[in-house]
Scaffold this motif. Structure first.
Motif, mmCIF file in Angstrom:
data_model
loop_
_atom_site.group_PDB
_atom_site.id
_atom_site.type_symbol
_atom_site.label_atom_id
_atom_site.label_comp_id
_atom_site.label_asym_id
_atom_site.label_seq_id
_atom_site.Cartn_x
_atom_site.Cartn_y
_atom_site.Cartn_z
ATOM 1 N N HIS A 280 -65.508 0.069 -43.049
ATOM 2 C CA HIS A 280 -63.440 -0.554 -43.557
ATOM 3 C C HIS A 280 -63.345 -0.260 -44.742
ATOM 4 N N ARG B 38 -64.576 3.370 -46.352
ATOM 5 C CA ARG B 38 -64.047 4.395 -45.920
ATOM 6 C C ARG B 38 -62.612 4.434 -45.312
ATOM 7 N N ASP C 171 -60.424 6.577 -44.631
ATOM 8 C CA ASP C 171 -60.280 6.714 -42.947
ATOM 9 C C ASP C 171 -60.835 6.589 -42.015
ATOM 10 N N GLN D 173 -60.773 4.050 -39.660
ATOM 11 C CA GLN D 173 -59.226 3.415 -39.225
ATOM 12 C C GLN D 173 -60.024 2.478 -37.700
ATOM 13 N N GLN E 215 -68.678 11.492 -40.224
ATOM 14 C CA GLN E 215 -68.337 10.323 -39.238
ATOM 15 C C GLN E 215 -69.406 10.360 -38.179
ATOM 16 N N GLU F 271 -60.486 7.886 -37.819
ATOM 17 C CA GLU F 271 -58.705 8.059 -38.311
ATOM 18 C C GLU F 271 -58.389 7.280 -37.263
ATOM 19 N N THR F 272 -58.448 7.559 -35.882
ATOM 20 C CA THR F 272 -58.179 7.183 -34.416
ATOM 21 C C THR F 272 -58.993 6.780 -33.434
#
Length: 252
Positions: free
Chosen positions: A98, A101, A103, A105, A165, A179-180
């Motif tokens: 966190h 990055r 992005d 989230q 990712q 991101e989600t």
């Protein structure tokens, strides 16, 4: 602290993140990917403060609700009263990602049987299934350093993760970030399926057929086409409906 108290104390945006994150925990339990209380999914709280939500240590994943999630800062301090503590090893991994990055989230880390099995294989994830191609296009590895309690490991984990990712933590498990919450879950679903398929294929005892490297090049665009550019959000509402039918507590 009651559900009403928590909902009254946070913004509507934070409450929605709490609901989605609790749902993710409940879904992981339904798939049987939980490891009692010993893995974690975290999500950043909307707003200028770098706070994030993580599971209450000691609560089973099927018990997690929006109001029971613990809000902490990057030093692991609780920033909202809670009767629960957090797992220090989980905090080490999740806070590192966190912090590094913007992005990321949502960060999802699991110890599934298939994930740990593939993480122990020298070659790691192999291009032997359609499912494997999506993580292979954006995958990193981090060597095992023992139980994640050493703050010094954070910089090495972040360096190994880079901008990817998907990560395989050697001899340990799987990690996705996005991101989600919906996208992090979909990434984990695909990575987990790829690991399951690999272990099953290897158990057949025959030589495996690899997918040509040229096919890997266009796989990310193919993924966007399949999900109509909606990513994890395409499947997420259906997953929530399944939770509702089962009486899961994620909205509480």
């Amino acid at each position: 602290m009651t559900t009403t108290n928590v909902r009254d104390l946070v913004s509507a945006e934070e409450w929605q993140v709490r609901v989605d994150l609790a749902a993710c925990y409940n879904i992981v339990a339904q798939y049987g990917w939980d490891d009692l209380i010993f893995t974690h999914i975290s999500a950043r709280v909307p707003g200028p403060e770098h706070h994030f939500l993580i599971n209450p240590y000691g609560m089973m994943f099927e018990e997690v609700s929006a109001s029971s999630l613990v809000k902490v800062d990057l030093q692991g301090n609780k920033v909202m009263a809670s009767e629960y503590e957090i797992n220090p090893a989980g905090f080490t991994i999740h806070s590192a990602v966190h912090e590094a990055r913007a992005d990321a989230q949502c960060v999802m880390h699991l110890h599934t049987n298939a994930g740990v099995a593939v993480s122990a294989q020298q070659e790691g994830l192999r291009a032997i299934s359609q499912q494997s191609l999506f993580p292979l296009s954006n995958l990193s590895y981090h060597p095992y350093e023992g139980v994640a309690l050493n703050p010094e490991e954070k910089k090495r984990l972040v360096a190994d993760l880079g901008e990817t990712q998907f990560m395989i933590l050697r001899n340990h498990g799987l990690l996705t970030c996005a991101e989600t919450i919906a996208d992090a879950f979909l990434g984990m679903y695909i990575l987990q399926r790829a690991c399951e398929i690999q272990v099953l294929a290897q158990s057949g005892g025959q030589e495996l057929t690899p997918i040509p490297a040229a096919i890997l090049a266009g796989i990310q665009q193919a993924g966007k086409t399949v999900t109509r550019n909606a990513g994890g959000q395409l499947a997420w509402p259906g997953l929530l409906r399944r939770l509702d039918r089962s009486g899961a507590p994620y909205k509480l």
